[in-house]
Design a protein around this motif. Structure first.
Motif, mmCIF file in Angstrom:
data_model
loop_
_atom_site.group_PDB
_atom_site.id
_atom_site.type_symbol
_atom_site.label_atom_id
_atom_site.label_comp_id
_atom_site.label_asym_id
_atom_site.label_seq_id
_atom_site.Cartn_x
_atom_site.Cartn_y
_atom_site.Cartn_z
ATOM 1 N N ASN A 10 36.500 -102.444 -11.869
ATOM 2 C CA ASN A 10 36.468 -101.681 -10.616
ATOM 3 C C ASN A 10 37.458 -102.193 -9.566
ATOM 4 O O ASN A 10 37.298 -101.924 -8.372
ATOM 5 C CB ASN A 10 35.058 -101.677 -10.015
ATOM 6 N N ALA A 11 38.484 -102.912 -10.009
ATOM 7 C CA ALA A 11 39.421 -103.491 -9.044
ATOM 8 C C ALA A 11 40.153 -102.442 -8.227
ATOM 9 O O ALA A 11 40.457 -102.654 -7.051
ATOM 10 C CB ALA A 11 40.444 -104.370 -9.779
ATOM 11 N N ALA A 40 41.381 -106.622 -0.980
ATOM 12 C CA ALA A 40 42.136 -105.837 -1.948
ATOM 13 C C ALA A 40 43.481 -105.359 -1.415
ATOM 14 O O ALA A 40 44.383 -105.046 -2.204
ATOM 15 C CB ALA A 40 41.304 -104.644 -2.399
ATOM 16 N N LEU A 69 28.376 -105.092 1.562
ATOM 17 C CA LEU A 69 27.978 -104.920 0.164
ATOM 18 C C LEU A 69 26.522 -104.486 0.063
ATOM 19 O O LEU A 69 26.174 -103.545 -0.660
ATOM 20 C CB LEU A 69 28.170 -106.234 -0.610
ATOM 21 N N SER A 80 39.212 -99.760 -6.880
ATOM 22 C CA SER A 80 38.493 -99.208 -5.727
ATOM 23 C C SER A 80 37.649 -100.247 -4.990
ATOM 24 O O SER A 80 36.894 -99.907 -4.088
ATOM 25 C CB SER A 80 37.602 -98.045 -6.166
ATOM 26 N N ALA A 81 37.773 -101.529 -5.374
ATOM 27 C CA ALA A 81 37.005 -102.583 -4.700
ATOM 28 C C ALA A 81 37.617 -102.916 -3.347
ATOM 29 O O ALA A 81 38.827 -102.775 -3.131
ATOM 30 C CB ALA A 81 36.966 -103.837 -5.564
ATOM 31 N N TYR A 114 31.758 -109.876 4.207
ATOM 32 C CA TYR A 114 31.739 -109.331 2.853
ATOM 33 C C TYR A 114 30.347 -108.959 2.347
ATOM 34 O O TYR A 114 30.161 -107.916 1.721
ATOM 35 C CB TYR A 114 32.374 -110.333 1.879
ATOM 36 N N LEU A 157 38.334 -108.951 -3.919
ATOM 37 C CA LEU A 157 38.234 -109.546 -5.243
ATOM 38 C C LEU A 157 37.833 -111.009 -5.103
ATOM 39 O O LEU A 157 38.242 -111.687 -4.152
ATOM 40 C CB LEU A 157 39.567 -109.448 -5.990
ATOM 41 N N PHE A 215 32.167 -102.316 -2.521
ATOM 42 C CA PHE A 215 31.779 -103.166 -3.636
ATOM 43 C C PHE A 215 32.951 -104.080 -3.968
ATOM 44 O O PHE A 215 34.062 -103.907 -3.452
ATOM 45 C CB PHE A 215 31.310 -102.371 -4.855
ATOM 46 N N SER A 216 32.674 -105.071 -4.824
ATOM 47 C CA SER A 216 33.645 -106.128 -5.086
ATOM 48 C C SER A 216 34.042 -106.160 -6.551
ATOM 49 O O SER A 216 33.477 -105.451 -7.383
ATOM 50 C CB SER A 216 33.065 -107.485 -4.683
ATOM 51 N N THR A 217 35.024 -107.015 -6.851
ATOM 52 C CA THR A 217 35.462 -107.255 -8.222
ATOM 53 C C THR A 217 35.456 -108.755 -8.493
ATOM 54 O O THR A 217 35.924 -109.542 -7.663
ATOM 55 C CB THR A 217 36.873 -106.703 -8.449
#
Length: 339
Positions: free
Chosen positions: A64-65, A94, A19, A67-68, A15, A71, A25-27
């Motif tokens: 941004n969930a 995701a 990044l 397109s993350a 992860y 999570l 990217f993350s949520t």
């Protein structure tokens, strides 16, 4: 930051590396529809099933969930102990079955219909035991590290945004004439310029000091930044105030142009209310500051405070009795000579 601080080597490889490389990217999925600034009210549960955890619940404002790539979800793992020890953080890809985005919420500075803050339902979402971040029951420690970093980042960005507004204000007042003179020659405008520079400079120095303290405490093993809570809270409180004050002054001296969409000022002003809400409302941070600050002091005994002047004056008179007597004798001699 929390992956770097709390992630296992396997978690970092899967992860954190992509990044940092900018591939994903993350949520951060923490807030719930019925509870925001008080995580003790959260109800999302994660129940162990063999070597997996099954997550059920709802989260709100998970930015941004849609397109993350993954999570970071906070859930109750042991309801029989204090929430501070009974919640855990999970890394949830995701594409895991059971994740439903009910709605993307738009804020006042988003275009209508183009929100990116998700209301999410987690229904029987399964993740392996290896996806716990920071250890079982350590969600509050991880969350404070994440939120502390987020708050200082908000303050850093505020320094930049307020600085832009300040520069625009200075250019405007040096270029615009009214009532026979430049705006820059008006005393009230000069006060606005001076106050804005002071506030931005003070915030910048507070942010720099706090960032240094975070680095120092992290090097000493305080991964949660708990030892810098007071300073982080102060940055967040002051960032909201400075952004409000400086952007308002800059917008005001621009007149009609300031409230139009022909400069960035209107967009800046739309973000002002959120700065006092994101990552904890201003009032919560003021309470945090006050509690930490009061620990540096203690109550006094009795009716009168230790700074009550009458006994202090008597103590001073007793301590300097010889000096006072000598001074009194000199005055008497001088008075006698004058007669």
């Amino acid at each position: 930051e929390i992956l770097a601080k709390f992630g296992t080597e396997e978690q970092k490889a899967r992860y954190l590396a992509p990044l940092l490389e900018g591939h994903i990217f993350s949520t951060f999925s923490m807030t719930e529809p019925h509870a925001g600034s008080d995580p003790k009210q959260f109800t999302t549960r994660a129940v162990r099933d063999g070597g997996e955890w099954v997550i059920n619940g709802e989260k709100f404002f998970s930015s941004n969930a849609r397109s993350a790539a993954f999570l970071i979800v906070m859930a109750i793992t042991n309801p029989d102990v204090s929430p501070y020890k009974g919640m855990s953080m999970f890394l949830v890809p995701a594409d895991t079955p059971g994740i439903t985005i009910r709605r993307d919420v738009a804020t006042m500075y988003d275009d209508p219909g183009h929100g990116h803050h998700a209301w999410i339902a987690y229904e029987d979402v399964r993740v392996p035991d290896a996806n716990i971040l920071g250890g079982e029951g350590q969600a509050f420690v991880v969350a404070q590290a994440r939120l502390g970093g987020g708050r200082i980042h908000h303050a850093m960005r505020t320094v930049a945004v307020a600085g832009q507004a300040y520069d625009m204000m200075c250019q405007r007042v040096l270029s615009r004439t009214t009532q026979g003179s430049l705006l820059a020659d008006k005393q009230l405008v000069q006060a606005a310029i001076a106050d804005s520079w002071l506030q931005i400079t003070q915030l910048r120095l507070l942010v720099l000091q706090t960032a240094w303290l975070i680095d120092k405490r992290t090097a000493e093993g305080d991964l949660s930044s708990r030892g810098v809570r007071k300073e982080i809270a102060a940055c967040k409180v002051q960032a909201a105030r400075v952004l409000h004050d400086v952007v308002h002054r800059a917008l005001h001296v621009h007149g009609a142009l300031g409230v139009s969409q022909d400069t960035r000022l209107a967009r800046m002003w739309q973000r002002v209310p959120s700065m006092g809400i994101v990552d904890g409302p201003t009032e919560v941070h003021q309470v945090t500051m006050a509690r930490q600050l009061l620990k540096e002091h203690s109550a006094y005994e009795g009716v009168w405070p230790p700074y009550w002047l009458p006994p202090l004056v008597e103590q001073a008179r007793a301590r300097y009795a010889d000096v006072l007597a000598e001074h009194e004798a000199e005055r008497a001699t001088a008075a006698e000579a004058a007669r």
